[in-house]
Design an enzyme around this catalytic site. Structure first.
Site, PDB file in Angstrom:
ATOM      1  N   ARG A 172       5.241   6.961   1.198  1.00  0.00           N
ATOM      2  CA  ARG A 172       4.585   5.657   1.214  1.00  0.00           C
ATOM      3  C   ARG A 172       5.581   4.549   0.850  1.00  0.00           C
ATOM      4  O   ARG A 172       5.373   3.392   1.186  1.00  0.00           O
ATOM      5  CB  ARG A 172       3.451   5.629   0.178  1.00  0.00           C
ATOM      6  CG  ARG A 172       2.247   6.434   0.539  1.00  0.00           C
ATOM      7  CD  ARG A 172       1.304   6.565  -0.665  1.00  0.00           C
ATOM      8  NE  ARG A 172       0.787   5.305  -1.175  1.00  0.00           N
ATOM      9  CZ  ARG A 172      -0.292   4.691  -0.719  1.00  0.00           C
ATOM     10  NH1 ARG A 172      -0.988   5.221   0.255  1.00  0.00           N
ATOM     11  NH2 ARG A 172      -0.705   3.559  -1.252  1.00  0.00           N
ATOM     12  N   ARG A 176      15.512   1.256   1.534  1.00  0.00           N
ATOM     13  CA  ARG A 176      16.197   0.268   2.382  1.00  0.00           C
ATOM     14  C   ARG A 176      17.632   0.050   1.945  1.00  0.00           C
ATOM     15  O   ARG A 176      17.902  -0.080   0.752  1.00  0.00           O
ATOM     16  CB  ARG A 176      15.508  -1.087   2.291  1.00  0.00           C
ATOM     17  CG  ARG A 176      14.090  -1.085   2.740  1.00  0.00           C
ATOM     18  CD  ARG A 176      13.688  -2.496   3.110  1.00  0.00           C
ATOM     19  NE  ARG A 176      12.254  -2.535   3.362  1.00  0.00           N
ATOM     20  CZ  ARG A 176      11.366  -2.942   2.471  1.00  0.00           C
ATOM     21  NH1 ARG A 176      11.753  -3.371   1.293  1.00  0.00           N
ATOM     22  NH2 ARG A 176      10.081  -2.924   2.770  1.00  0.00           N
ATOM     23  N   ARG A 274      -7.880  11.910  -8.966  1.00  0.00           N
ATOM     24  CA  ARG A 274      -7.329  11.313 -10.171  1.00  0.00           C
ATOM     25  C   ARG A 274      -8.187  10.115 -10.522  1.00  0.00           C
ATOM     26  O   ARG A 274      -8.664   9.385  -9.649  1.00  0.00           O
ATOM     27  CB  ARG A 274      -5.880  10.847  -9.947  1.00  0.00           C
ATOM     28  CG  ARG A 274      -4.931  11.983  -9.719  1.00  0.00           C
ATOM     29  CD  ARG A 274      -4.784  12.894 -10.916  1.00  0.00           C
ATOM     30  NE  ARG A 274      -4.016  12.288 -11.985  1.00  0.00           N
ATOM     31  CZ  ARG A 274      -3.876  12.841 -13.185  1.00  0.00           C
ATOM     32  NH1 ARG A 274      -4.487  13.996 -13.477  1.00  0.00           N
ATOM     33  NH2 ARG A 274      -3.152  12.254 -14.110  1.00  0.00           N
ATOM     34  N   ARG A 305       1.596   1.832 -15.383  1.00  0.00           N
ATOM     35  CA  ARG A 305       2.080   0.486 -15.088  1.00  0.00           C
ATOM     36  C   ARG A 305       1.272  -0.549 -15.842  1.00  0.00           C
ATOM     37  O   ARG A 305       0.180  -0.260 -16.342  1.00  0.00           O
ATOM     38  CB  ARG A 305       2.049   0.207 -13.584  1.00  0.00           C
ATOM     39  CG  ARG A 305       0.711   0.432 -12.930  1.00  0.00           C
ATOM     40  CD  ARG A 305       0.817   0.313 -11.402  1.00  0.00           C
ATOM     41  NE  ARG A 305      -0.378   0.861 -10.765  1.00  0.00           N
ATOM     42  CZ  ARG A 305      -0.493   1.143  -9.475  1.00  0.00           C
ATOM     43  NH1 ARG A 305       0.520   0.936  -8.653  1.00  0.00           N
ATOM     44  NH2 ARG A 305      -1.600   1.635  -8.982  1.00  0.00           N
ATOM     45  N   GLU A 331      -2.458   0.650 -17.285  1.00  0.00           N
ATOM     46  CA  GLU A 331      -3.145   1.625 -16.439  1.00  0.00           C
ATOM     47  C   GLU A 331      -2.799   3.042 -16.887  1.00  0.00           C
ATOM     48  O   GLU A 331      -1.625   3.389 -16.966  1.00  0.00           O
ATOM     49  CB  GLU A 331      -2.666   1.379 -15.011  1.00  0.00           C
ATOM     50  CG  GLU A 331      -3.545   1.905 -13.955  1.00  0.00           C
ATOM     51  CD  GLU A 331      -3.109   1.386 -12.580  1.00  0.00           C
ATOM     52  OE1 GLU A 331      -2.837   0.178 -12.424  1.00  0.00           O
ATOM     53  OE2 GLU A 331      -3.016   2.222 -11.677  1.00  0.00           O
ATOM     54  N   TYR A 379      -6.291   9.315   1.032  1.00  0.00           N
ATOM     55  CA  TYR A 379      -5.562   8.304   0.266  1.00  0.00           C
ATOM     56  C   TYR A 379      -5.326   7.093   1.176  1.00  0.00           C
ATOM     57  O   TYR A 379      -4.222   6.789   1.565  1.00  0.00           O
ATOM     58  CB  TYR A 379      -4.236   8.917  -0.199  1.00  0.00           C
ATOM     59  CG  TYR A 379      -3.410   8.114  -1.186  1.00  0.00           C
ATOM     60  CD1 TYR A 379      -3.830   6.901  -1.704  1.00  0.00           C
ATOM     61  CD2 TYR A 379      -2.175   8.599  -1.603  1.00  0.00           C
ATOM     62  CE1 TYR A 379      -3.044   6.204  -2.605  1.00  0.00           C
ATOM     63  CE2 TYR A 379      -1.381   7.914  -2.491  1.00  0.00           C
ATOM     64  CZ  TYR A 379      -1.821   6.711  -2.990  1.00  0.00           C
ATOM     65  OH  TYR A 379      -1.029   6.013  -3.875  1.00  0.00           O
ATOM     66  N   ASP A 381      -5.207   3.159   2.342  1.00  0.00           N
ATOM     67  CA  ASP A 381      -5.038   1.788   1.870  1.00  0.00           C
ATOM     68  C   ASP A 381      -6.206   0.969   2.421  1.00  0.00           C
ATOM     69  O   ASP A 381      -6.912   1.408   3.331  1.00  0.00           O
ATOM     70  CB  ASP A 381      -3.709   1.216   2.375  1.00  0.00           C
ATOM     71  CG  ASP A 381      -2.523   1.833   1.640  1.00  0.00           C
ATOM     72  OD1 ASP A 381      -2.677   2.174   0.460  1.00  0.00           O
ATOM     73  OD2 ASP A 381      -1.452   1.971   2.261  1.00  0.00           O
TER      74      ASP A 381
HETATM   75  N1  UDP Z   1       6.164   6.093  -7.149  1.00  0.00           N
HETATM   76  C1  UDP Z   1       7.195   6.390  -7.996  1.00  0.00           C
HETATM   77  N2  UDP Z   1       7.694   5.422  -8.804  1.00  0.00           N
HETATM   78  C2  UDP Z   1       7.220   4.163  -8.799  1.00  0.00           C
HETATM   79  C3  UDP Z   1       6.176   3.837  -7.916  1.00  0.00           C
HETATM   80  C4  UDP Z   1       5.658   4.828  -7.106  1.00  0.00           C
HETATM   81  O1  UDP Z   1       7.637   7.519  -8.055  1.00  0.00           O
HETATM   82  O2  UDP Z   1       7.727   3.321  -9.563  1.00  0.00           O
HETATM   83  C5  UDP Z   1       5.622   7.164  -6.308  1.00  0.00           C
HETATM   84  C6  UDP Z   1       4.498   7.917  -6.983  1.00  0.00           C
HETATM   85  O3  UDP Z   1       4.590   9.268  -6.606  1.00  0.00           O
HETATM   86  C7  UDP Z   1       3.272   7.298  -6.381  1.00  0.00           C
HETATM   87  C8  UDP Z   1       3.725   7.047  -4.960  1.00  0.00           C
HETATM   88  O4  UDP Z   1       5.093   6.657  -5.104  1.00  0.00           O
HETATM   89  O5  UDP Z   1       2.188   8.174  -6.429  1.00  0.00           O
HETATM   90  C9  UDP Z   1       2.950   6.001  -4.231  1.00  0.00           C
HETATM   91  O6  UDP Z   1       2.974   4.802  -4.949  1.00  0.00           O
HETATM   92  P1  UDP Z   1       2.065   3.566  -4.590  1.00  0.00           P
HETATM   93  O7  UDP Z   1       2.612   2.381  -5.283  1.00  0.00           O
HETATM   94  O8  UDP Z   1       1.895   3.513  -3.122  1.00  0.00           O
HETATM   95  O9  UDP Z   1       0.703   3.995  -5.285  1.00  0.00           O
HETATM   96  P2  UDP Z   1      -0.653   3.174  -5.494  1.00  0.00           P
HETATM   97  O10 UDP Z   1      -0.292   1.722  -5.542  1.00  0.00           O
HETATM   98  O11 UDP Z   1      -1.548   3.572  -4.359  1.00  0.00           O
HETATM   99  O12 UDP Z   1      -1.147   3.668  -6.803  1.00  0.00           O
END
Ligand code: UDP
Length: 397
Positions: A172, A176, A274, A305, A331, A379, A381
């Site tokens: 996801r 870059r 989850r 976060r 969170e 999952y 968006d």
């Molecule tokens: N992820 C990570 N570090 C980060 C942010 C995301 O390893 O700082 C990984 C983690 O496995 C997460 C996945 O990337 O489940 C997808 O993150 P995303 O931000 O898309 O999750 P959401 O916003 O849907 O909670």
């Protein structure tokens, strides 16, 4: 008692889009939600003029022009670009993985140097075909970034070792070799001005949101054709956890957007989800962390976060227009258990197999449509939820 064409269970995005489209095509729609409010998990609540994303941060992004054009009809979007910061024991890194991240991690300056470093670490790890999230992550960004920015965060968020998680989750995130810290590879991105709740209310055609089951009131007509009626605080399930026959009998068809296993009383077993818990605080300062999202990527910090909601919007930091307060949410991720709110389906092989069994039961339920993140156990968006609802409407209406 009035008779409806559709009973929509859940006033989140899927339910609201479905209701809007069905009413536009002349259908009578009754929308119910267990919570005291509409908008499901995109619900935003105003605290000190700040739109607080009460069920987690939502940043709208899509590559589908059809979906972007669609949402424009219900809200004006600002030009917010998601650029989270990762905090690993006080070291700050730019996300997603881009040249700023590589420079901070390794001191590399050019894209070639960064690519070499990643390649070197991938070779050392000896991964050819990644079989799980850990191998996928290392092969994408190398061991250092995996250890500092991925492993801790992922294992906190999912409560499982990275070796037992599917690789797609980490895909996801973009990688870059440019100085571009826009988190999403999406043509269109933004946050609805005025909050998501207002956008969903507009999708529900501005129907009065009523408490309880006094059905037949507050009906709004859409385009002079069909109608929408919205009732919150109404649980589709009875005390035994069975869908209520009296509610089902109100309509010809049901659109159900809750958890698919809950609909069937978990009779084939529990799908795993989850859950998330938020600790929200109003602080007496105007700026807590200087960014909407800071991810705590170490494994010791208990939260995943911190969201500082005001930074999703504009004009909150201008002189004179400044709000001297700020709202933050820590969170915490946990394994779902009955009674909790499900947020993320755990889309691994084991759950995939169980879902397929529930899907067979769902397909046999000819008067019920299962939709959305929970109804389809995906999952998704937000844009994918909307696309899925629009596709469903095109198919059946
Ligand atoms: N992820 C990570 N570090 C980060 C942010 C995301 O390893 O700082 C990984 C983690 O496995 C997460 C996945 O990337 O489940 C997808 O993150 P995303 O931000 O898309 O999750 P959401 O916003 O849907 O909670």
């Amino acid at each position: 008692m009035s008779k409806y064409d559709y009973l929509v269970v859940g006033a989140g995005l899927y339910g609201a889009v479905f209701a809007q489209e069905a009413a536009k095509r002349g259908k009578k729609v009754l929308v119910i939600d267990r919570r005291p409010n509409i908008a499901g998990n995109v619900y935003t609540e105003d605290i000190e003029k700040i739109h607080v994303h009460k069920y987690g941060a939502h940043i709208f992004h899509t590559n589908e022009k059809r979906v972007w054009d669609y949402v424009q009809r219900f809200a004006t979007f600002n030009r917010f670009t998601n650029s989270p910061v990762a905090n690993f024991h006080g070291e700050l890194y730019s996300l997603p993985f881009n040249m700023f991240t590589f420079n901070r991690m390794w001191g590399v300056v050019t894209p070639e140097e960064a690519a070499e470093k990643i390649e070197e670490q991938r070779r050392e790890a000896g991964i050819t075909e990644p079989k799980n999230l850990e191998e996928q992550a290392i092969s994408l960004v190398g061991t250092d970034i995996y250890e500092k920015l991925i492993k801790g965060y992922t294992e906190k968020q999912w409560g499982r070792p990275c070796t037992e998680l599917p690789a797609f989750i980490i895909k996801r995130l973009p990688v870059r070799l440019t100085f571009d810290n826009n988190y999403f590879n999406a043509l269109y991105q933004g946050i609805p001005v005025g909050g998501y709740t207002k956008m969903v209310a507009n999708m529900l055609a501005g129907a009065t949101v009523q408490e309880g089951e006094d059905f037949g009131n507050g009906v709004v007509t859409v385009d002079g054709a069909g109608s929408i009626e919205v009732h919150v605080g109404v649980d589709f399930f009875d005390a035994e956890g069975t869908p209520r026959a009296d509610l089902k009998a109100l309509a010809d068809k049901v659109v159900y957007t809750g958890a698919i296993d809950a609909y069937f009383g978990y009779k084939l077993g529990y799908l795993e989800y989850r859950s998330v818990r938020f600790e929200t605080e109003l602080l007496d300062k105007s700026n807590f962390q200087g960014n909407a999202a800071v991810n705590y990527t170490d494994s010791e910090t208990l939260w995943t976060r911190i969201i500082e909601h005001k930074w999703f919007e504009f004009g909150k930091d201008d002189e004179g227009n400044d709000i001297p307060k700020t709202v933050i949410s820590r969170e915490y991720s946990s394994e779902w258990k009955p009674g909790d709110e499900p947020y993320y389906p755990v889309n691994d092989e084991k759950n995939g197999k169980l879902y397929e069994k529930y899907k067979k039961l769902a397909d046999a339920e000819s008067d019920v449509i299962f939709g959305g993140r929970l109804g389809e156990y995906k999952y998704y968006d937000m844009d994918k939820v909307i696309a899925s609802a629009l596709d469903m409407c095109d198919r059946i209406l």
